[in-house]
Write a protein that holds these residues in place. Structure first.
Motif, PDB file in Angstrom:
ATOM      1  N   UNK A 236       0.817  -1.197   0.000  1.00 22.49           N
ATOM      2  CA  UNK A 236       0.000   0.000   0.000  1.00 22.49           C
ATOM      3  C   UNK A 236       0.856   1.254   0.000  1.00 22.49           C
ATOM      4  N   UNK A 237       2.066   1.087   0.512  1.00 20.03           N
ATOM      5  CA  UNK A 237       2.926   2.272   0.572  1.00 20.03           C
ATOM      6  C   UNK A 237       3.502   2.595  -0.788  1.00 20.03           C
ATOM      7  N   UNK A 238       3.277   1.699  -1.714  1.00 21.84           N
ATOM      8  CA  UNK A 238       3.771   1.883  -3.065  1.00 21.84           C
ATOM      9  C   UNK A 238       3.215   3.176  -3.660  1.00 21.84           C
ATOM     10  N   UNK A 239       3.998   3.777  -4.495  1.00 22.89           N
ATOM     11  CA  UNK A 239       3.514   5.043  -5.075  1.00 22.89           C
ATOM     12  C   UNK A 239       2.210   4.803  -5.821  1.00 22.89           C
ATOM     13  N   UNK A 240       1.386   5.786  -5.846  1.00 24.87           N
ATOM     14  CA  UNK A 240       0.081   5.608  -6.477  1.00 24.87           C
ATOM     15  C   UNK A 240       0.306   5.332  -7.949  1.00 24.87           C
ATOM     16  N   UNK A 241      -0.215   4.242  -8.368  1.00 25.05           N
ATOM     17  CA  UNK A 241       0.006   3.880  -9.758  1.00 25.05           C
ATOM     18  C   UNK A 241      -0.953   4.653 -10.638  1.00 25.05           C
ATOM     19  N   UNK A 242      -0.449   4.971 -11.791  1.00 26.76           N
ATOM     20  CA  UNK A 242      -1.251   5.802 -12.689  1.00 26.76           C
ATOM     21  C   UNK A 242      -2.408   4.989 -13.236  1.00 26.76           C
ATOM     22  N   UNK A 243      -2.072   3.818 -13.723  1.00 30.09           N
ATOM     23  CA  UNK A 243      -3.152   2.960 -14.200  1.00 30.09           C
ATOM     24  C   UNK A 243      -3.208   1.752 -13.290  1.00 30.09           C
ATOM     25  N   UNK A 244      -4.382   1.415 -12.897  1.00 32.00           N
ATOM     26  CA  UNK A 244      -4.496   0.295 -11.990  1.00 32.00           C
ATOM     27  C   UNK A 244      -5.061  -0.887 -12.746  1.00 32.00           C
ATOM     28  N   UNK A 245      -4.460  -2.047 -12.568  1.00 29.58           N
ATOM     29  CA  UNK A 245      -4.982  -3.206 -13.295  1.00 29.58           C
ATOM     30  C   UNK A 245      -6.329  -3.625 -12.734  1.00 29.58           C
ATOM     31  N   UNK A 246      -7.081  -4.289 -13.565  1.00 26.24           N
ATOM     32  CA  UNK A 246      -8.417  -4.734 -13.187  1.00 26.24           C
ATOM     33  C   UNK A 246      -8.369  -6.248 -13.026  1.00 26.24           C
ATOM     34  N   UNK A 595     -20.431   5.433  -9.063  1.00 27.88           N
ATOM     35  CA  UNK A 595     -19.159   5.560  -9.761  1.00 27.88           C
ATOM     36  C   UNK A 595     -19.356   5.855 -11.233  1.00 27.88           C
ATOM     37  N   UNK A 596     -20.463   5.352 -11.754  1.00 22.86           N
ATOM     38  CA  UNK A 596     -20.649   5.495 -13.187  1.00 22.86           C
ATOM     39  C   UNK A 596     -20.826   6.935 -13.601  1.00 22.86           C
ATOM     40  N   UNK A 597     -21.309   7.736 -12.666  1.00 23.00           N
ATOM     41  CA  UNK A 597     -21.499   9.135 -13.036  1.00 23.00           C
ATOM     42  C   UNK A 597     -20.172   9.870 -13.118  1.00 23.00           C
ATOM     43  N   UNK A 598     -19.169   9.338 -12.398  1.00 22.50           N
ATOM     44  CA  UNK A 598     -17.850   9.974 -12.474  1.00 22.50           C
ATOM     45  C   UNK A 598     -17.081   9.396 -13.644  1.00 22.50           C
ATOM     46  N   UNK A 599     -16.072  10.107 -14.058  1.00 19.88           N
ATOM     47  CA  UNK A 599     -15.246   9.552 -15.127  1.00 19.88           C
ATOM     48  C   UNK A 599     -14.217   8.606 -14.508  1.00 19.88           C
ATOM     49  N   UNK A 600     -14.135   7.458 -15.074  1.00 18.81           N
ATOM     50  CA  UNK A 600     -13.184   6.497 -14.534  1.00 18.81           C
ATOM     51  C   UNK A 600     -11.986   6.346 -15.458  1.00 18.81           C
ATOM     52  N   UNK A 601     -10.858   6.010 -14.891  1.00 21.19           N
ATOM     53  CA  UNK A 601      -9.664   5.828 -15.712  1.00 21.19           C
ATOM     54  C   UNK A 601      -9.853   4.641 -16.633  1.00 21.19           C
ATOM     55  N   UNK A 602      -9.274   4.736 -17.805  1.00 23.49           N
ATOM     56  CA  UNK A 602      -9.416   3.614 -18.736  1.00 23.49           C
ATOM     57  C   UNK A 602      -8.611   2.440 -18.213  1.00 23.49           C
ATOM     58  N   UNK A 603      -9.100   1.294 -18.541  1.00 23.30           N
ATOM     59  CA  UNK A 603      -8.442   0.082 -18.086  1.00 23.30           C
ATOM     60  C   UNK A 603      -7.336  -0.271 -19.061  1.00 23.30           C
ATOM     61  N   UNK A 604      -6.096  -0.253 -18.573  1.00 20.12           N
ATOM     62  CA  UNK A 604      -4.989  -0.594 -19.451  1.00 20.12           C
ATOM     63  C   UNK A 604      -4.611  -2.049 -19.353  1.00 20.12           C
ATOM     64  N   UNK A 605      -4.839  -2.603 -18.194  1.00 19.36           N
ATOM     65  CA  UNK A 605      -4.438  -3.980 -18.003  1.00 19.36           C
ATOM     66  C   UNK A 605      -5.520  -4.719 -17.231  1.00 19.36           C
ATOM     67  N   UNK A 606      -5.877  -5.861 -17.715  1.00 17.69           N
ATOM     68  CA  UNK A 606      -6.898  -6.660 -17.047  1.00 17.69           C
ATOM     69  C   UNK A 606      -6.353  -8.049 -16.803  1.00 17.69           C
ATOM     70  N   UNK A 607      -6.706  -8.601 -15.658  1.00 16.26           N
ATOM     71  CA  UNK A 607      -6.300  -9.972 -15.359  1.00 16.26           C
ATOM     72  C   UNK A 607      -7.583 -10.754 -15.110  1.00 16.26           C
ATOM     73  N   UNK A 608      -7.839 -11.719 -15.947  1.00 16.49           N
ATOM     74  CA  UNK A 608      -9.038 -12.538 -15.787  1.00 16.49           C
ATOM     75  C   UNK A 608      -8.645 -13.832 -15.109  1.00 16.49           C
ATOM     76  N   UNK A 609      -9.346 -14.163 -14.045  1.00 16.79           N
ATOM     77  CA  UNK A 609      -9.010 -15.370 -13.297  1.00 16.79           C
ATOM     78  C   UNK A 609     -10.255 -16.222 -13.172  1.00 16.79           C
ATOM     79  N   UNK A 610     -10.101 -17.506 -13.470  1.00 14.40           N
ATOM     80  CA  UNK A 610     -11.241 -18.410 -13.412  1.00 14.40           C
ATOM     81  C   UNK A 610     -10.993 -19.423 -12.306  1.00 14.40           C
ATOM     82  N   UNK A 611     -11.957 -19.528 -11.384  1.00 13.63           N
ATOM     83  CA  UNK A 611     -11.816 -20.500 -10.305  1.00 13.63           C
ATOM     84  C   UNK A 611     -12.401 -21.811 -10.782  1.00 13.63           C
ATOM     85  N   UNK A 612     -11.620 -22.857 -10.775  1.00 13.87           N
ATOM     86  CA  UNK A 612     -12.159 -24.155 -11.125  1.00 13.87           C
ATOM     87  C   UNK A 612     -11.596 -24.738 -12.401  1.00 13.87           C
ATOM     88  N   UNK A 613     -10.662 -24.068 -13.048  1.00 17.83           N
ATOM     89  CA  UNK A 613     -10.066 -24.679 -14.227  1.00 17.83           C
ATOM     90  C   UNK A 613     -10.233 -23.838 -15.464  1.00 17.83           C
TER      91      UNK A 613
END
Lengths: 653, 369
Positions: A236-246, A595-613
């Motif tokens: 958490x002490x890490x510098x605020x990242x500009x783009x946050x992964x999803x 949140x939808x009414x505010x502008x959100x940062x674009x998603x630059x990186x996404x990680x999709x994880x599937x539980x179960x295979x």
């Protein structure tokens, strides 16, 4: 430090390198490639021994070759559980899971004084009690001075490609969905998954935004992950990242079709039809099929999905296109090679040539490029033999037809005509020549999942299958087992349906949005394929055209792909609103509507994880929504192919 | 991103009651046995060698920076020569030490455990490959330097002197006297060859190129010089090469060389030629030195190449050993089954094998009876 574009694999390699440098901060000077390293044995790159357990071996094996280990000064790499002899004077780096048994072995090593100093690196968090126990053991034997450092590395995932990872949990689907699993076991399993995801996030170094559907395993894991990240001080002490992964956490049960379906792309086919494990392919090749004793040789190849030029360019392409590209590149390379050989007059490239003519320089360059060219040719030939093996399987089992029917079922072509669908399925199942038992079972399961077929109809199809396979089952025990397993799987599906746990077929697949050149390109490739087949007499291409052209059809988006796309693009009225939104920096849930009414940062990186295979088909499908501005990584508790998944489902039936 | 738990662990360990006195004395005795002592010595030697290789690499990078600068000042030249000599002696020394260490390691390997032996062998391989890389880098830098110096010499010749037969002598003589370097230097071979072929090939150019004012270069400035030199060569050493001589004499006005000499005298270039002569002599010396270095080190390079090839890592993947063993066993199984099959089907073969076996048994019985 880590740019948003750094892939998971690169981050993991960097972390492992730092570990091998004894985690010293001074050596945080990253060496761009292996060649700028100080020579092994010097002060910045001491000699060391690496000791790992089986799990950590599978973590290191895909990302570092023995050569690279040697460059980093690792003179010997040993398994923790093996018999190890004393090698005094050499520091040892231990890299293993923080279990009681491992710690006992390490304490024993220190007591015996096998090595000089031990640097302990645990792949995930070491519990406080285990640490106390270990400290007791070490102090009792008086070998405290042997322990140099203790680190938690948070590298608990296996990275097979730049954007593909797996947690290597065995039998995950059967465990998570089985009736025999207790509450405590589930809790434990979910915590482990959360730790794995935490490792991924920690290695990347950015605090993510977590999204998951409400309820069930994904929500459990998401909340655990959320808590872990917010409680971990350094992250958490890490510098605020500009783009946050999803991070998107999904459940396998939301889309059961994808792992079962037949695929049409190169890499997914390799995984499906040949023995494919951790980037290593094995298959049998019959040499001299006409002689008295046809010799079967086992061929084994190591594929590198990132460095291999041909493979990384074509692994997501449909099978016929991959064949075609392979043939074209092979021709080009052979032509260039002939050119060079003729220029040098064949035999001796260093024979006296006229140095004044500008050809001298060209000649020198050509000769230098010859080894690289031959290397590339060898690589292409490896792929030719793999393509051949896949082609044999595809032809023998009539995979394209299954693929076509399944895609048709899945995209709802037969929505209005259920009897026709059943007819088609029955013809396929009843035909003893088409496909193996497993293929037929897969077809039936897709049929059950995609249409609202009644139980009676399913039973009818099931009996047809049994009749068709009777002969084969009587002879071959393995066939019998597969058959019984498959029937159990079908009954499990029936159970699921009765409990309304399968989402309706409507959300399963969507037709690919018609890209402007979409239709034209596929037919264009088809016609060019035909033309090439008639002009060349290549066996491979000729076979491909008559059997495989159907695979050139449109590739549909699977459920996971649709979800990820909606979340990344924040489309209103889709999963974006229904999914939970967890932000480790913020306490409590976040209301997405606000949140939808505010502008959100674009998603630059996404990680999709599937539980179960997860499966390669899903991985490939996800890459379809990845582009220059958006990277998508894919991971799962384990990577399965269809037969493995079927056996797990069969366990539950 | 890892978290350092060392402090936590140490604090924990300190808080615990001290255990029994370390039984490491018993282990220590074992560790001090001769073989392990020698192993320790080996490690120290290897560490020393590695440090020296690192030192050599540093010197080498300094040298390559200098060489890459192109035309260098005299003090840089001196520095470069010094570096070359230094590195050369270091490489030779390291080569000797590596050989020695390798021999000791082979001897020791049988005495210590298998894993320790493997570790030592891998360390040796690592050292050898780093050394081989350093040596081949040195070779490349030397080649570059030779090229640079040749270019410079040509340029100097063209600017300062185009009629001095004396200066020409050292260079063509030396190059023709030396055997070609081991790794096939087309450059050093080509130097004198260039002269003759170019002149023989394009006599027509001579007329236009000869009476050229001082300092102006054409696109064939280099070849100009070369064309003129054999002219001087032939004229001053008699018409040994009658073909060249005749070509020249027919293709141009016979007085041109004299013209040039007159022109030069007029400009008083003679005074300038003497320091240039020294300078060029220096360069010639340096180049001959470089070539001799390359020849001497050539043997080392070859040996290294062979060495590194031998020790190429067989196993590429970390988890490969089991697979390989499995494959080997399968293959041997196959061979055995094949033999069995062929024995079953082929009566003659079975008969032959059986008879050989019987013969051996009889022989042994007779021998031991």
């Amino acid at each position: 430090m880590t740019t948003p574009e750094m892939s998971l694999k690169a981050a993991q390699v960097k972390a492992v390198h730092r570990m091998l440098a004894f985690n010293e901060e001074s050596s945080a000077a990253t060496y761009d490639n292996d060649f700028s390293l100080p020579p092994a044995g010097s002060s910045n790159n001491q000699w060391k021994i690496l000791i790992y357990d089986a799990a950590c071996r599978s973590i290191i094996s895909p990302i570092m070759s023995v050569q690279q280990l040697r460059r980093r000064g690792v003179t010997l790499h040993l398994l923790l559980n093996s018999e190890r002899e004393a090698i005094p004077d050499v520091p040892a780096i231990y890299f293993c899971r923080p279990t009681k048994e491992n710690l006992a072995i390490i304490a024993q090593d220190c007591a015996k004084g096998l090595y000089d100093r031990a640097h302990l690196n645990f792949v995930t968090k070491l519990d406080r009690e285990l640490m106390e126990e270990f400290a007791k053991l070490v102090v009792q034997t008086g070998s405290l001075n042997k322990v140099a450092s203790v680190h938690d590395q948070y590298l608990d995932y296996v990275c097979l490609e730049k954007r593909l990872f797996s947690l290597h949990k065995v039998n995950s689907y059967a465990i998570y969905n089985g009736s025999g699993t207790t509450e405590a076991m589930m809790e434990q399993a979910m915590t482990e998954i959360a730790y794995g995801l935490f490792s991924v996030v920690a290695t990347l170094g950015h605090i993510p935004i977590i999204r998951c559907p409400k309820g069930g395993a994904p929500e459990m894991v998401a909340r655990k992950l959320n808590r872990m990240i917010s409680e971990h001080p350094t992250l958490l002490r890490n510098k605020s990242s500009i783009t946050r992964p999803l991070v998107v956490i999904l459940d396998r049960n939301a889309d059961l079709i994808t792992p079962i379906q037949h695929t049409s792309t190169y890499q997914a086919l390799i995984d499906d039809l040949l023995k494919h494990q951790a980037n290593r392919v094995e298959f049998e090749v019959v040499q001299d099929p006409d002689s008295n004793r046809p010799k079967k040789t086992q061929k084994r190849f190591d594929l590198d999905p990132d460095e291999d030029r041909f493979y990384s360019a074509h692994k997501f392409q449909p099978f016929p296109e991959a064949i075609e590209s392979n043939g074209a590149e092979l021709q080009e390379v052979t032509a260039r090679e002939q050119e060079i050989r003729s220029k040098t007059g064949g035999a001796d490239p260093s024979s006296a040539v006229d140095p004044l003519s500008s050809g001298a320089n060209d000649l020198a360059n050509a000769v230098e490029s010859l080894p690289a060219l031959l290397n590339r040719k060898k690589q292409l030939e490896v792929h030719t033999s793999i393509l051949q093996a896949v082609m044999n399987e595809v032809a023998a089992r009539d995979v394209p037809q299954f693929y076509e029917l399944e895609s048709a079922l899945a995209t709802g072509t037969y929505k209005n005509d259920p009897t026709k669908a059943k007819q088609k399925v029955l013809t396929f199942v009843g035909d003893a020549d088409k496909g193996s038992v497993e293929d037929k079972i897969r077809l039936i399961m897709v049929y059950a999942l995609t249409t609202a077929a009644k139980t009676a109809e399913l039973d009818e199809v099931g009996t047809a299958l049994q009749q068709a396979c009777e002969m084969k089952a009587a002879q071959d025990a393995s066939v019998r087992q597969v058959l019984s397993n498959g029937l159990k799987a079908i009954s499990y599906l029936k159970k699921l349906r009765s409990m309304h746990m399968i989402p309706s077929a409507a959300d399963m697949l969507q037709e690919l949005q018609a890209t402007p050149g979409g239709e034209k390109s596929s037919s264009h490739v088809f016609s060019s394929l035909m033309a090439k087949a008639t002009t060349q007499a290549t066996d491979l291409l000729a076979k491909a055209t008559d059997k495989v052209t159907s695979m050139l059809g449109k590739i549909n988006k699977h459920h996971a792909t649709v979800v990820v796309e909606n979340l990344c693009e924040m489309k209103p009225g889709t999963e974006d609103e229904t999914y939970l939104y967890l932000d480790p920096k913020v306490k409590g849930d976040v209301d997405v509507i606000k949140l939808q009414s505010m502008t959100r940062a674009t998603v630059r990186e996404a990680i999709a994880f599937v539980i179960g295979g997860g499966c390669y088909g899903e991985y490939q499908n996800l890459q379809m929504v990845a582009n220059d501005r958006r990277q998508i990584s894919y991971g799962s508790t384990e990577l399965l192919n269809a037969s493995a998944f079927l056996s797990q489902v069969g366990q539950l039936g | 991103m890892s978290s350092n738990r060392t402090h936590e662990f140490m604090a924990l360990a300190q808080s615990l009651p001290a255990g029994s006195p370390p039984p490491t004395s018993a282990n220590g005795k074992k560790g001090d046995s001769d073989a392990y002592q020698e192993l320790r010595n080996f490690h120290t030697t290897a560490a020393g060698i590695s440090r020296d290789i690192a030192g050599t690499s540093a010197l080498l990078s300094e040298l390559s920076n200098l060489v890459r600068q192109g035309f260098a000042q005299p003090q840089d030249q001196a520095r470069m020569n010094q570096l070359v000599m230094h590195i050369k002696s270091q490489i030779e020394g390291l080569n000797g030490r590596l050989d020695q260490a390798s021999n000791t390691m082979q001897k020791q390997r049988r005495k210590v455990g298998q894993q320790a032996g493997e570790e030592a062998a891998n360390m040796m391989d690592g050292l050898k490959s780093t050394f081989a890389e350093a040596a081949s880098d040195f070779k490349k830098v030397l080649q570059e330097r030779t090229d640079n110096m040749k270019e410079e010499t040509d340029f100097q010749k063209q600017v300062y002197d185009y009629n001095n037969a004396d200066d020409d002598d050292p260079i063509p003589n030396m190059s023709s006297l030396y055997a070609p370097p081991v790794f096939g230097g087309a450059n050093s071979n080509g130097f004198p060859a260039l002269d003759l072929t170019s002149s023989l090939m394009s006599p027509g150019d001579n007329t236009s190129s000869l009476p050229r004012p001082h300092g102006i270069s054409s696109s064939y400035s280099g070849s100009d010089i070369r064309q003129r030199r054999p002219l001087e060569y032939n004229n001053s050493y008699g018409s040994q090469n009658s073909l060249g001589g005749s070509l020249y004499s027919t293709a141009q006005p016979p007085l041109t060389p004299l013209d040039i000499q007159r022109m030069e005298e007029e400009r008083g270039l003679q005074q300038q030629l003497i320091p240039d002569q020294d300078y060029l002599q220096q360069r010639a010396d340096a180049m001959s030195q470089v070539e001799s270095n390359i020849v001497e080190l050539g043997t080392i390079f070859n040996k290294l190449a062979v060495m590194v090839q031998e020790h190429r890592e067989m196993v590429q993947r970390v988890d490969d050993n089991v697979q390989d063993a499995n494959t080997n066993i399968n293959m041997s199984m196959e061979v055995l089954t094949d033999t069995l099959m062929s024995l079953r089907t082929n009566r003659m073969l079975a008969f032959r094998v059986f008879s050989v076996l019987v013969l051996f048994i009889i022989a042994f019985i007779i021998f031991f009876a």
